[in-house]
Design a protein around this motif. Structure first.
Motif, PDB file in Angstrom:
ATOM      1  N   GLU A 107       0.829  -1.211   0.000  1.00 15.72           N
ATOM      2  CA  GLU A 107       0.000   0.000   0.000  1.00 15.72           C
ATOM      3  C   GLU A 107       0.865   1.263   0.000  1.00 15.72           C
ATOM      4  O   GLU A 107       0.603   2.206  -0.758  1.00 15.72           O
ATOM      5  N   LYS A 108       1.895   1.289   0.812  1.00 16.73           N
ATOM      6  CA  LYS A 108       2.781   2.451   0.854  1.00 16.73           C
ATOM      7  C   LYS A 108       3.506   2.639  -0.474  1.00 16.73           C
ATOM      8  O   LYS A 108       3.728   3.761  -0.915  1.00 16.73           O
ATOM      9  N   ARG A 123       2.268   1.773  -3.419  1.00 15.52           N
ATOM     10  CA  ARG A 123       1.254   2.322  -4.330  1.00 15.52           C
ATOM     11  C   ARG A 123       1.034   3.814  -4.087  1.00 15.52           C
ATOM     12  O   ARG A 123       0.686   4.548  -4.995  1.00 15.52           O
ATOM     13  N   GLN A 124       1.227   4.247  -2.847  1.00 17.78           N
ATOM     14  CA  GLN A 124       1.055   5.655  -2.509  1.00 17.78           C
ATOM     15  C   GLN A 124       2.278   6.487  -2.866  1.00 17.78           C
ATOM     16  O   GLN A 124       2.278   7.702  -2.676  1.00 17.78           O
TER      17      GLN A 124
END
Length: 87
Positions: free
Chosen positions: A57-58, A60-61
């Motif tokens: 997730e990080k 992707r961010q």
């Protein structure tokens, strides 16, 4: 380990069947137990699943692999494997 005479433990028909394969030999019968899969008893599996999800997730961010490697104390190659891992 305590040894027991098979005559005292096994039914006659089963004893005769076992004697066909190992007559007079000492046998070891392991305890029957349900084995847990890796990490299920300690919670490690869940911990790593959640950690890897956070890493993906990080990434992707917009966080770089290098930054994630430092944050999670892993090599860049390990971060790369986590990010591109098939689920």
């Amino acid at each position: 380990m305590k040894y027991r005479n098979a005559n005292e433990v096994l039914p006659d028909d089963l004893l005769k069947e076992v004697q066909k394969y190992a007559n007079g030999e000492a046998l070891y019968f392991p305890k029957q137990k349900d084995r847990q899969r890796w990490g299920e008893g300690t919670g490690a599996k869940g911990y790593y699943r959640q950690r890897n999800q956070e890493i993906r997730e990080k990434y992707r961010q917009g966080q770089s692999m290098e930054r994630l490697a430092i944050e999670y104390n892993l090599s860049v190659e390990s971060i790369r494997k986590i990010i591109y891992q098939r689920r």
